[in-house]
Design an enzyme around this catalytic site. Structure first.
Site, PDB file in Angstrom:
ATOM      1  N   ASP A 533       0.844  -1.189   0.000  1.00 33.63           N
ATOM      2  CA  ASP A 533       0.000   0.000   0.000  1.00 33.63           C
ATOM      3  C   ASP A 533       0.880   1.241   0.000  1.00 33.63           C
ATOM      4  O   ASP A 533       2.080   1.166   0.241  1.00 33.63           O
ATOM      5  CB  ASP A 533      -0.941  -0.014   1.213  1.00 33.63           C
ATOM      6  CG  ASP A 533      -0.184  -0.188   2.522  1.00 33.63           C
ATOM      7  OD1 ASP A 533       0.596   0.718   2.881  1.00 33.63           O
ATOM      8  OD2 ASP A 533      -0.362  -1.228   3.201  1.00 33.63           O
ATOM      9  N   GLU A 613      21.758 -23.355 -16.983  1.00 30.63           N
ATOM     10  CA  GLU A 613      20.814 -22.494 -16.254  1.00 30.63           C
ATOM     11  C   GLU A 613      21.518 -21.227 -15.765  1.00 30.63           C
ATOM     12  O   GLU A 613      20.972 -20.128 -15.843  1.00 30.63           O
ATOM     13  CB  GLU A 613      20.207 -23.245 -15.060  1.00 30.63           C
ATOM     14  CG  GLU A 613      19.193 -24.299 -15.467  1.00 30.63           C
ATOM     15  CD  GLU A 613      18.763 -25.196 -14.312  1.00 30.63           C
ATOM     16  OE1 GLU A 613      17.615 -25.635 -14.297  1.00 30.63           O
ATOM     17  OE2 GLU A 613      19.601 -25.478 -13.421  1.00 30.63           O
TER      18      GLU A 613
END
Ligand code: GLA
Length: 730
Positions: A533, A613
């Site tokens: 928020d 990877e």
């Protein structure tokens, strides 16, 4: 001038680049709301605010205007209980005589340069902004209502807050003190809101605002995963690029409510602020109460402009500190890599491998303190487990620094475990109702942060740790919601203040610690995105968006989050497959592409990755950095929603440089079917008359072509493919 007081017509008009907001001191000396919408030439819009109807229809009339004036029919700037306004109201004030009523009338006003601030509360700031304060006074008592308006012309942002000042010689009580009332004219409006749960935050939903009350709220002591303190009210046919839309974001992280309802005259009212449930705040003589701030952005061109304006305002006028603009380090977090099972050697080996592929910071997550080897103990014991760390914290941090990485650390300052030194020495520090057994959640309790001595204890422990080594990042977590609300510091009649006092205590703590350590990057977290928020963003410029790191689930989470919050605030990490939250297997490239539209980091054990990877992650870090400014500061467009699988198998979003010279589109296919139709996407924000190439293609496209026709997605024959389309000037 962005704020104009018209003396003759007694109107206040606030102007931003594209919007106007008007209120008027009416014949009753009340402050009526006249208009909030598209900027036009000046007019007195107030005729629309009093819908007298054809009959009183059971609305009482005020005594002093020949029976012609009904509070219930007037659009109000401050709606109050007790004087015949039967709609949802923002203020319930109980006077010392026990009555629940007040009657605010215009008293004075002031227009000033710069943006007001709110003592002890987070708020947007800005020297270029303007402030209007309209003071209303109760008709019977010396009680003043200071209505604050902040005007940010550039972002079409208007902020609001209220201070209630008690100048009587007796205590008054606020049973409801919301930040703002917004009355809309007759019409049909929808509310877009963002609900969810842990690991599934900010799911977009849309509902018609009708005669039954529509409320999003939290009574959890945190803004929560379940509802976000942000909504959009929009014309019922509005979409990303069309229609009137108003965004409302509360700058608050605790209990909140945003309620809207159509009244008997088909007018819609919205109120937003602190949830009035379990709220009851005494204001003593010569004291005042300040509500949190409500930020409002309007556009007549749908949702995209309000998101972009809010994004800019949050980036430039809400977040603060060193990392407001500075490039944030690419981090690796050990939580999903090791959970509680690590030691210094393990972390250093991760740092070693991470350094080789371009990672810049290692975060040591939960488990480094007290006897914390599981989540049953040690919260509150913020001293280093030197056995686990195989020495002091400084020795570990030095080793990580030597590998070339900065060091970050996890705290959960607001909570306490029963099995902890802190609990044993201060069993009275947590929220606990006398004669009741407190409720456990994740095996822990919440500390009473409304009390200074409790905050000081944790603060001193934290400061000691942060000063003991070269710590450059802190993850601030909060892993449960508040129950057993009772503070031993307050008398029985003031227990209704505790939720808000908790927030004030938390904000004071955050202000102090972020000032004390200005070079530390703080990331807010609450079981992922449970406190995402504008309140938290004032103190910490990024938030761990969700504990769900699956790239496909993240599409909805990040897409929903983007309506209010900029990419730069969204913590987003690449994790392993099968994913730890939902067991899904996705291509590593897709995980990277989704995490780019956030802070991009890693949440995996890099030492266990294959050479290929690692090479792919190295490529991703390079690619992310190449596009860093475009992603972080570009305008953001939602192109294809992941919430409408019936319309498309793709989710797509875009960032585009404000001058239209470059764009990056990310498209992820989250569903597969045989004989797939080829799908197109239309690009936004380009210059219509300039030529572009997509990923260096031979074919050139006019900006207007890409905007009106779009381009085809390339096809990949495997699950969950994704592509980046880099669009540059030809
Ligand atoms: C919360 C956070 C996670 C992790 C754990 C540690 O769930 O969201 O990222 O830090 O706590 O306990």
């Amino acid at each position: 001038m962005s704020i104009i007081f018209n003396k003759d017509e007694k109107t206040f008009t606030l102007y931003t680049k594209n919007t106007a907001y008007q209120m008027k001191i009416d014949e009753h000396n009340a402050l009526a709301h006249s208009y909030y919408g598209k900027r036009t030439e000046y007019d007195d819009f107030s005729y629309s605010s009093n819908c007298n109807g054809y009959a009183p229809a059971f609305s009482p009339n005020v005594p002093d205007l020949d029976g012609r004036y009904y509070n219930n029919h007037v659009s109000q700037e401050l709606s109050v209980m007790g004087i015949g306004d039967f709609r949802i109201t923002a203020l319930g004030l109980r006077s010392s005589d026990g009555s629940l009523a007040c009657d605010p009338r215009y008293y004075s006003h002031e227009i000033r340069d710069g943006k007001y601030s709110l003592p002890g509360l987070p708020a947007f700031y800005g020297e270029d902004a303007k402030t209007l304060v309209v003071t209303l006074k109760d008709s019977a008592y010396d009680i003043y209502f200071h209505l604050y308006y902040g005007v940010f012309e550039e972002y079409d942002l208007i902020t609001r807050a209220m201070v209630v000042e008690n100048k009587t010689d007796k205590q008054i009580k606020l049973e409801k003190a919301l930040s703002a009332t917004i009355d809309f004219p007759c019409g049909n409006y929808d509310m877009l809101y963002f609900h969810g749960r842990h690991m599934r935050e900010r799911m977009l939903d849309r509902t018609r605002i009708n005669f039954a009350k529509t409320t999003v709220s939290s009574i959890r002591g945190a803004s929560s995963h379940m509802d976000n303190p942000f909504v959009i009210v929009a014309d019922s046919n509005a979409n990303e690029e069309y229609g009137n839309a108003w965004a409302f974001a509360l700058v608050y992280s605790g209990n909140f409510e945003i309620s809207a309802q159509k009244d008997q005259w088909n007018k819609t009212r919205l109120v937003a602020g602190i949830n009035h449930e379990n709220f009851n705040f005494a204001v003593e003589p010569n004291e005042s109460f300040t509500t949190p701030e409500l930020a409002m952005v309007y556009s007549d061109k749908g949702f995209a402009p309000i998101s972009n304006n809010l994004h800019k305002a949050i980036r430039n006028n809400l977040t603060r500190g060193k990392y407001k603009y500075e490039r944030r380090p690419v981090l690796i977090n050990n939580w999903e890599a090791t959970y509680f099972d690590f030691n210094a050697d393990k972390l250093v080996s991760m740092a070693h491998d991470a350094a080789e592929i371009g990672v810049e910071l290692l975060v040591m997550d939960d488990g480094w303190f007290g006897k914390r080897n599981n989540d049953w103990c040690a919260l509150g014991d913020w001293f280093v487990n030197e056995e686990k760390l195989q020495g002091t914290l400084k020795s570990l941090v030095d080793r990580v620094n030597k590998e070339g990485l900065k060091f970050g650390i996890w705290f959960e300052p607001e909570c306490i475990s029963e099995d902890s030194e802190l609990y044993r020495s201060h069993p009275d520090y947590l929220f606990k109702i006398p004669n009741r057994q407190p409720q456990l959640s994740r095996q822990q309790y919440v500390l009473d942060f409304s009390r200074k001595e409790v905050r000081d204890n944790i603060y001193n422990q934290m400061v000691k740790i942060l000063n003991s080594a070269n710590i450059e990042y802190v993850k601030w977590d909060f892993n449960r919601h508040i129950t057993d609300l009772f503070s031993i510091a307050l008398p029985a009649e003031k227990q209704g203040e505790v939720y808000h006092r908790y927030m004030l205590g938390l904000y004071e703590f955050l202000e102090k610690i972020t000032n004390e350590f200005p070079n530390i990057l703080f990331e807010s977290c609450s079981g992922g995105g449970g406190r995402f928020d504008c309140g938290m963003l004032y103190y910490m410029p990024q938030v761990w968006t969700s504990d769900n790191s699956d790239a496909i689930d993240r599409l909805k989470i990040q897409y929903g989050t983007s309506f209010a919050y900029p990419v730069r605030t969204m913590g987003a990490h690449v994790s392993v497959c099968p994913n730890h939250q939902n067991a899904r297997v996705t291509p590593l490239k897709t995980r990277g592409n989704v995490a780019y539209f956030g802070t991009y980091g890693l949440e995996l054990d890099i030492t266990k990755m294959t050479k290929e990877e690692k090479e792919e992650i190295k490529r991703q870090i390079k690619e992310f950095k190449e596009h860093y400014d475009l992603i972080q500061y570009g305008d953001y467009y939602r192109l294809i929603s992941p919430f409408t699988p019936e319309e498309s198998l793709y989710c797509a979003w875009e960032v585009v440089k404000q001058d239209g010279s470059e764009a990056l589109v990310c498209a992820v296919r989250y569903e597969s079917d045989a004989s797939t139709a080829q799908e197109m996407v239309k690009v936004k924000g380009l210059c219509p008359d300039k030529w572009y190439r997509i990923n260096g293609s031979d074919r050139k496209y006019l900006g207007s072509t890409l905007e009106n026709i779009g381009f085809y997605f390339e096809y990949d024959f495997f699950s969950y493919p994704s592509r980046l389309y880099h669009i540059t000037l030809a």
